[in-house]
Design an enzyme around this catalytic site. Structure first.
Site, mmCIF file in Angstrom:
data_model
loop_
_atom_site.group_PDB
_atom_site.id
_atom_site.type_symbol
_atom_site.label_atom_id
_atom_site.label_comp_id
_atom_site.label_asym_id
_atom_site.label_seq_id
_atom_site.Cartn_x
_atom_site.Cartn_y
_atom_site.Cartn_z
ATOM 1 N N HIS A 1 -12.488 70.706 5.441
ATOM 2 C CA HIS A 1 -11.542 71.280 4.515
ATOM 3 C C HIS A 1 -12.764 71.650 3.329
ATOM 4 C CE1 HIS A 1 -8.284 72.304 1.821
ATOM 5 N NE2 HIS A 1 -7.778 72.359 3.014
ATOM 6 N N ARG B 1 -0.732 66.165 5.310
ATOM 7 C CA ARG B 1 0.003 66.692 6.253
ATOM 8 C C ARG B 1 -0.055 66.597 8.014
ATOM 9 N NH1 ARG B 1 -1.566 72.586 3.911
ATOM 10 N NH2 ARG B 1 -4.002 71.676 4.473
ATOM 11 N N HIS C 1 -8.660 79.634 8.283
ATOM 12 C CA HIS C 1 -7.645 79.459 7.603
ATOM 13 C C HIS C 1 -6.449 79.293 8.632
ATOM 14 C CE1 HIS C 1 -5.159 78.824 4.184
ATOM 15 N NE2 HIS C 1 -4.820 80.188 3.947
ATOM 16 N N SER D 1 -4.904 82.457 1.435
ATOM 17 C CA SER D 1 -3.821 82.984 1.482
ATOM 18 C C SER D 1 -2.850 82.997 0.045
ATOM 19 C CB SER D 1 -2.770 82.599 2.723
ATOM 20 O OG SER D 1 -2.480 81.069 2.407
ATOM 21 N N ASP E 1 -3.953 71.686 10.544
ATOM 22 C CA ASP E 1 -3.841 72.350 11.831
ATOM 23 C C ASP E 1 -4.086 71.554 13.090
ATOM 24 O OD1 ASP E 1 -3.126 74.784 10.342
ATOM 25 O OD2 ASP E 1 -5.205 74.972 9.976
HETATM 26 N N1 HAX Z 1 -16.983 71.903 12.900
HETATM 27 C C1 HAX Z 1 -18.205 71.986 12.789
HETATM 28 N N2 HAX Z 1 -18.923 72.231 11.818
HETATM 29 C C2 HAX Z 1 -18.214 72.318 10.655
HETATM 30 C C3 HAX Z 1 -16.849 72.035 10.625
HETATM 31 C C4 HAX Z 1 -16.237 71.652 11.877
HETATM 32 N N3 HAX Z 1 -14.890 71.460 11.801
HETATM 33 N N4 HAX Z 1 -16.386 71.944 9.218
HETATM 34 C C5 HAX Z 1 -17.377 72.300 8.458
HETATM 35 N N5 HAX Z 1 -18.518 72.509 9.365
HETATM 36 C C6 HAX Z 1 -19.827 72.970 8.984
HETATM 37 C C7 HAX Z 1 -19.930 74.352 8.262
HETATM 38 O O1 HAX Z 1 -19.735 75.221 9.415
HETATM 39 C C8 HAX Z 1 -21.087 74.358 7.634
HETATM 40 O O2 HAX Z 1 -22.207 74.761 8.413
HETATM 41 P P1 HAX Z 1 -23.365 75.582 8.013
HETATM 42 O O3 HAX Z 1 -24.016 75.112 6.872
HETATM 43 O O4 HAX Z 1 -24.196 75.579 9.341
HETATM 44 O O5 HAX Z 1 -22.782 76.917 7.734
HETATM 45 C C9 HAX Z 1 -21.162 72.982 7.038
HETATM 46 O O6 HAX Z 1 -20.595 72.102 7.974
HETATM 47 C C10 HAX Z 1 -20.776 72.588 5.685
HETATM 48 O O7 HAX Z 1 -19.510 73.049 5.660
HETATM 49 P P2 HAX Z 1 -18.388 72.558 4.637
HETATM 50 O O8 HAX Z 1 -18.785 72.811 3.068
HETATM 51 O O9 HAX Z 1 -18.121 71.092 4.895
HETATM 52 O O10 HAX Z 1 -17.039 73.084 4.978
HETATM 53 P P3 HAX Z 1 -16.673 74.552 4.227
HETATM 54 O O11 HAX Z 1 -15.833 74.529 2.736
HETATM 55 O O12 HAX Z 1 -17.713 75.441 4.121
HETATM 56 O O13 HAX Z 1 -15.514 75.346 5.069
HETATM 57 C C11 HAX Z 1 -13.699 75.206 6.626
HETATM 58 C C12 HAX Z 1 -14.208 74.531 5.174
HETATM 59 C C13 HAX Z 1 -12.483 74.623 6.619
HETATM 60 C C14 HAX Z 1 -13.946 76.499 6.798
HETATM 61 C C15 HAX Z 1 -14.527 74.295 7.570
HETATM 62 O O14 HAX Z 1 -14.632 72.783 7.551
HETATM 63 C C16 HAX Z 1 -14.196 74.915 9.077
HETATM 64 O O15 HAX Z 1 -14.562 75.842 9.587
HETATM 65 N N6 HAX Z 1 -13.194 73.889 9.801
HETATM 66 C C17 HAX Z 1 -12.699 74.507 11.121
HETATM 67 C C18 HAX Z 1 -11.588 75.383 11.001
HETATM 68 C C19 HAX Z 1 -10.534 74.914 10.509
HETATM 69 O O16 HAX Z 1 -9.968 73.846 10.964
HETATM 70 N N7 HAX Z 1 -9.880 75.822 9.659
HETATM 71 C C20 HAX Z 1 -8.483 75.326 8.886
HETATM 72 C C21 HAX Z 1 -8.738 74.496 7.531
HETATM 73 C C22 HAX Z 1 -7.595 74.305 6.902
HETATM 74 C C23 HAX Z 1 -6.792 75.450 6.693
HETATM 75 O O17 HAX Z 1 -6.994 76.379 5.686
HETATM 76 N N8 HAX Z 1 -5.747 75.536 7.213
HETATM 77 O O18 HAX Z 1 -4.953 76.782 7.174
#
Ligand code: HAX
Length: 438
Positions: free
Chosen positions: A320, A329, A273, A243, A375
């Site tokens: 994250h 937070r 996000h 964002s 979140d």
């Molecule tokens: N559940 C299951 N798998 C997860 C995971 C979770 N909560 N978090 C990461 N992973 C997986 C990823 O999908 C990725 O899998 P692949 O290699 O198969 O694609 C692997 O673990 C490596 O990911 P990472 O390097 O640890 O995490 P990223 O930096 O790529 O992504 C995310 C960060 C926040 C997008 C990710 O942790 C996620 O999808 N979390 C769940 C959604 C979420 O809570 N989002 C909010 C984040 C905070 C925010 O911005 N708030 O607004």
């Protein structure tokens, strides 16, 4: 010139001079190198933008102008008559000026935002024209974009504006936007879920307190305190998150604050996000429904988590891109719950999840951060006070995030930051590069 604008101008001019001097002397210094895994992997960690209002440490979490969340809870002014949670007005002052505000500064800012809070009539008409079941984030975005007709930056730019003055109407746009957002958001909430039965603002209240009042969820004073804390915690998370970065990118084309924020809100509306806050509670509600009790055991939660993962889905509220510890937070919201709420099934589910989910995610061997993010907790607090309409949650996040990204935009304008334009490459280019360089 108002007192905040005066202070911002003074700080920004000094920083501009300093930045130019650093650039002149060290412009060729290498601060980072990019690996192919970063080029392919969402640019994680690449140090490629300047953003003044906050900085994120993977272990320690967010610091706003050097202050951690526990420090801000001590140092920022609270509501009159016994408030204990920080007022978001104080955080905005801090982000914009780099200095902690006095009580008087914060009361002044509350007054300013009250005076600037009138929404254009056409924005309300625009909202009324949308189907009532339009997702609240879509409504919010449309409302923000519709107010662009009042942008002072757009008008002054069209009239011919010296680039040294870009920051001035951007400041005015930012102040007007932030002032109006609670009314816009409350309007969306009441039309979406309460038959358009709107609640008049209470001008005796501060920005967050009045927002809590206009939402009309409950008269409980703790609800107002929660909203103040919520609006403080979600305001900023350095510049690279989707964002903030989107707002800065769009703003770098000299799109005004309305267009830039609308773009940033669209990024916030994605499930990886900000929309994760609705996804978390949706996931918890489904778990409770599936298991058939609002007091699931740890084993039942573990099984449900494993089923979610087996279905190829992420566990919302966990993980994250930068953080490598439980999000401060999340911790601040848990402390709020401990202090204000005696016993709540939904909050207990979130806490039990915190006990079992990290180990399951660690066991996958690929998740870099198995800990809860902001979140994971917010929805349970909102449900506790009676706001169960989770599709609205990301709008609350957006009202808060506007403070950080708009303060960031004011700084970008004051520092004369140029159009963003990173370099992209094709897979053929990468293959050729590897051939020639291995
Ligand atoms: N559940 C299951 N798998 C997860 C995971 C979770 N909560 N978090 C990461 N992973 C997986 C990823 O999908 C990725 O899998 P692949 O290699 O198969 O694609 C692997 O673990 C490596 O990911 P990472 O390097 O640890 O995490 P990223 O930096 O790529 O992504 C995310 C960060 C926040 C997008 C990710 O942790 C996620 O999808 N979390 C769940 C959604 C979420 O809570 N989002 C909010 C984040 C905070 C925010 O911005 N708030 O607004």
């Amino acid at each position: 010139m108002d007192r905040l604008k005066e202070k911002f101008k003074e700080k920004a001019l000094a920083t501009f001079t300093e930045m130019r001097a650093v650039l002149k002397e060290h412009g060729d210094t290498v601060v980072d190198q990019v690996k192919l895994s970063q080029t392919f992997g969402g640019m994680r960690g690449v140090k490629s933008m300047l953003y003044e209002t906050s900085r994120l440490d993977p272990q320690e979490g967010i610091r706003f102008r050097g202050y951690s969340i526990p420090e801000l809870k001590e140092l920022l002014p609270c509501a009159e008559n016994g408030g204990k949670e920080p007022l978001p007005e104080g955080l905005f002052w801090l982000m914009l000026t780099g200095e902690l505000p006095t009580e008087d500064d914060v009361r002044w800012l509350s007054e300013q935002w009250k005076r600037r809070s009138v929404i254009p009539e056409h924005t309300l008409k625009t909202l009324d024209a949308l189907p009532v079941d339009t997702h609240p984030m879509t409504q919010f975005n449309i409302a923000v974009a519709s107010m662009q007709t009042t942008s002072q930056f757009a008008k002054r730019y069209a009239d011919g504006l010296n680039k040294t003055e870009y920051w001035d109407p951007t400041y005015e746009d930012a102040m007007n936007l932030i002032a109006r957002l609670p009314r816009v958001a409350a309007y969306i909430y009441r039309r979406s879920y309460h038959n358009g039965d709107h609640i008049a603002p209470d001008i005796s209240l501060d920005w967050g307190g009045n927002f809590a009042h206009m939402l009309g969820v409950t008269d409980n004073g703790d609800w107002k305190e929660l909203v103040r804390l919520y609006l403080t915690l979600h305001a900023d998370h350095e510049g690279g998150n989707a964002s903030a970065h989107t707002t800065m990118l769009v703003g770098s084309a000299l799109s005004d604050a309305y267009l830039s924020l609308a773009a940033g809100l669209n990024a916030l509306a994605g499930p990886l996000h900000g929309l994760a806050n609705q996804e978390v509670i949706k996931w918890v509600f489904r778990m409770i429904d599936t298991i058939g009790t609002s007091q699931p055991t740890e084993q039942q939660i573990k099984d449900y988590v494993n089923n979610t993962l087996a279905a190829g889905k992420v566990i919302p509220g966990y993980g994250h891109a930068v953080l490598r510890q439980p999000d401060p937070r999340f911790v601040a919201q848990r402390e709020f719950a401990r202090e204000y709420i005696k016993d709540s099934d939904i909050i207990n589910v979130v806490w039990k999840g915190f006990d079992v989910i990290p180990d399951i995610l660690k066991g996958l061997g690929k998740v870099k951060n198995p800990w809860p993010n902001v979140d994971a907790h917010s929805g349970a607090l909102l449900v506790h006070y009676g706001m169960k309409e989770y599709s609205f949650y990301t709008v609350l996040f957006g009202v808060s995030r506007a403070m950080g990204v708009l303060a960031g935009l004011c700084w970008a304008r004051a520092l004369g930051q140029p159009l963003e334009r990173p370099k992209s490459v094709t897979l053929d280019w990468v293959k050729e590069y590897l051939e020639n360089n291995s």
